[in-house]
Design a protein around this motif. Sequence first.
Motif, mmCIF file in Angstrom:
data_model
loop_
_atom_site.group_PDB
_atom_site.id
_atom_site.type_symbol
_atom_site.label_atom_id
_atom_site.label_comp_id
_atom_site.label_asym_id
_atom_site.label_seq_id
_atom_site.Cartn_x
_atom_site.Cartn_y
_atom_site.Cartn_z
ATOM 1 N N SER A 78 -1.818 17.228 1.398
ATOM 2 C CA SER A 78 -3.147 16.614 1.468
ATOM 3 C C SER A 78 -4.197 17.655 1.838
ATOM 4 O O SER A 78 -3.994 18.484 2.731
ATOM 5 N N GLU A 137 5.418 16.534 1.205
ATOM 6 C CA GLU A 137 4.296 16.033 0.404
ATOM 7 C C GLU A 137 3.804 17.239 -0.380
ATOM 8 O O GLU A 137 3.408 18.243 0.208
ATOM 9 N N THR A 156 -1.653 2.977 -5.710
ATOM 10 C CA THR A 156 -3.103 2.777 -5.564
ATOM 11 C C THR A 156 -3.889 3.810 -6.376
ATOM 12 O O THR A 156 -4.976 3.522 -6.870
ATOM 13 N N LYS A 157 -3.324 5.022 -6.476
ATOM 14 C CA LYS A 157 -4.060 6.137 -7.089
ATOM 15 C C LYS A 157 -3.873 6.121 -8.611
ATOM 16 O O LYS A 157 -4.415 5.267 -9.273
ATOM 17 N N TRP A 184 -8.415 8.205 -4.344
ATOM 18 C CA TRP A 184 -8.621 9.020 -5.548
ATOM 19 C C TRP A 184 -7.679 8.491 -6.614
ATOM 20 O O TRP A 184 -6.887 7.592 -6.363
ATOM 21 N N ILE A 204 5.368 4.572 2.647
ATOM 22 C CA ILE A 204 5.793 5.726 3.450
ATOM 23 C C ILE A 204 6.456 5.260 4.746
ATOM 24 O O ILE A 204 7.578 5.661 5.081
ATOM 25 N N TYR A 226 -12.407 8.004 0.173
ATOM 26 C CA TYR A 226 -11.135 8.580 0.621
ATOM 27 C C TYR A 226 -10.018 8.463 -0.397
ATOM 28 O O TYR A 226 -9.085 9.242 -0.381
ATOM 29 N N TYR A 244 -0.386 13.519 4.561
ATOM 30 C CA TYR A 244 -1.549 12.613 4.560
ATOM 31 C C TYR A 244 -1.780 12.119 5.998
ATOM 32 O O TYR A 244 -0.823 11.763 6.696
ATOM 33 N N ASP A 297 6.321 12.477 -0.702
ATOM 34 C CA ASP A 297 5.133 11.737 -1.136
ATOM 35 C C ASP A 297 4.697 12.342 -2.474
ATOM 36 O O ASP A 297 4.161 13.450 -2.516
ATOM 37 N N MET A 301 -1.361 -0.469 -3.673
ATOM 38 C CA MET A 301 0.082 -0.659 -3.885
ATOM 39 C C MET A 301 0.865 0.616 -3.592
ATOM 40 O O MET A 301 0.371 1.717 -3.833
ATOM 41 N N SER A 321 0.867 -1.195 0.000
ATOM 42 C CA SER A 321 0.000 0.000 0.000
ATOM 43 C C SER A 321 0.893 1.230 0.000
ATOM 44 O O SER A 321 2.099 1.129 0.286
ATOM 45 N N GLY A 322 0.293 2.373 -0.281
ATOM 46 C CA GLY A 322 1.044 3.623 -0.204
ATOM 47 C C GLY A 322 1.494 3.883 1.228
ATOM 48 O O GLY A 322 2.617 4.349 1.464
ATOM 49 N N THR A 330 2.486 11.203 -4.671
ATOM 50 C CA THR A 330 1.269 10.576 -5.183
ATOM 51 C C THR A 330 0.550 11.513 -6.153
ATOM 52 O O THR A 330 0.042 11.077 -7.185
ATOM 53 N N ALA A 372 1.602 6.428 -3.529
ATOM 54 C CA ALA A 372 0.524 5.449 -3.415
ATOM 55 C C ALA A 372 0.160 5.126 -4.866
ATOM 56 O O ALA A 372 -0.586 5.870 -5.507
HETATM 57 C C1 PLP Z 1 -1.123 11.615 -0.581
HETATM 58 C C2 PLP Z 1 -1.359 10.190 -0.194
HETATM 59 N N1 PLP Z 1 -0.321 9.452 0.194
HETATM 60 C C3 PLP Z 1 -0.470 8.171 0.574
HETATM 61 C C4 PLP Z 1 -1.703 7.576 0.585
HETATM 62 C C5 PLP Z 1 -1.827 6.159 1.078
HETATM 63 O O1 PLP Z 1 -2.026 5.262 0.056
HETATM 64 P P1 PLP Z 1 -2.708 3.840 0.300
HETATM 65 O O2 PLP Z 1 -4.173 4.095 0.421
HETATM 66 O O3 PLP Z 1 -2.327 3.056 -0.907
HETATM 67 O O4 PLP Z 1 -2.118 3.277 1.536
HETATM 68 C C6 PLP Z 1 -2.821 8.303 0.179
HETATM 69 C C7 PLP Z 1 -4.168 7.687 0.196
HETATM 70 O O5 PLP Z 1 -5.181 8.335 0.123
HETATM 71 C C8 PLP Z 1 -2.648 9.652 -0.207
HETATM 72 O O6 PLP Z 1 -3.682 10.424 -0.557
#
Ligand code: PLP
Length: 394
Positions: free
Chosen positions: A159, A155, A208-209, A338, A91, A336, A112, A184, A219, A86-87, A186, A206
Amino acid sequence: METKMKKDTQIVSTGRKKEYTHGVVNPVVQRASTIVFDSVAQMKEAVKNRANKTLFYGRRGTTTHFALQDAITELENGAGCALYPSGAAAISNAIISFVKSGDHILMVDTAYEPTRDFCRVILNNMGVETTYYDPLIGEGIRDLIRPNTRLLFLESPGSISMEVQDVPLLSRIAHEHNMVVMLDNTYGNGYHFKPLDFGVDISIQAATKYIVGHSDVMMGVAVANEEHWPQLRENSYLMGQCTSADDAYLALRGLRTLSVRLQQHEKSALKIANWLSTHPLIDHVRHPALETCPGHEYFKRDFSGSNGLFSFVMKAGNQAAINALLDGLDHFKMGYSWGGFESLITANMGLQGLRSATGWQHGPIIRIHVGLEDCDDLLADLEQGLQQYQAYLE
Ligand SMILES: Cc1ncc(COP(=O)(O)O)c(C=O)c1O
């Protein structure tokens, strides 16, 4: 003569070595725990090269993982890429790989929320102290650096409130003090912002996004420069970090369309952001490409584009109005994460508990992710949602 590939060619071509694809377009999904060896010599060779994309043991990755790692490393101009489930894992493991008990770190105030929680709980228990800093602190960061300050974490944009940081300046100051710099990325996703080119040592995403892009895989990725790659790779490995081959495959598939998805997200989000900028209920819009976003000048200088994520600040509001807006929307669902194809919305009355070095002196803040739906449908949705919001204001 060899010419440097353009970015769009790069994300289509990268990670597609014959040994990963066996002659088809996409890499083979190679699931494995055990790798078997036919001879002692072969096994010894694998042990020797285990950190260098050689099949050794499942946790070190298979050719599917190697393909994704090659691609993300190239995207972020790094020396190597570690994969995480995961993200948040990317981190926390990147930070832990570089700190020890008694160290001090500087964490951006707009981190975040789970990054902040990680510092408050895990780092604190390990005896690592965190100081939060204003994302727009600039030269003032010097005053926060102590003899035991080991790491600077950024970051950018931050966020929710979306402040863009002066990454080259902060990185340069941190390096004068032998600190490790992590960011970060992302939002910047490696396509629109390449932190290692601006002095950052480790760029974390992340995936994931936007890399996955379809809201169906968790991821994290962390790309390090030459100097920091061996320590990041080995310490993350010691902490057991790895991902499934199926998820690596899906992340790589997402990456292939990153550029075209981003173009559409950007176009629609800018249209909506400009429309919101003139709305009578709205104080200002925090879209990094608009001048009303704090740190916009750094965005203009360092980023090659924006995406679907931005926030806007209401002039006035209350919880009932926010609830009416959120409940009244059809296309913007509450959620939550994106970076997927779908539009999303979250809202905060203020940023209580989420900021300590800076405050929040504004009205409610609403964050949206503009998806790939028709922009006119999204505009109409927001327009009627804001009418419901207005109905709850005195
Ligand atoms: C800026 C940022 N970093 C890290 C993450 C964490 O990612 P993950 O949901 O894959 O753990 C998020 C998730 O919303 C995020 O917005």
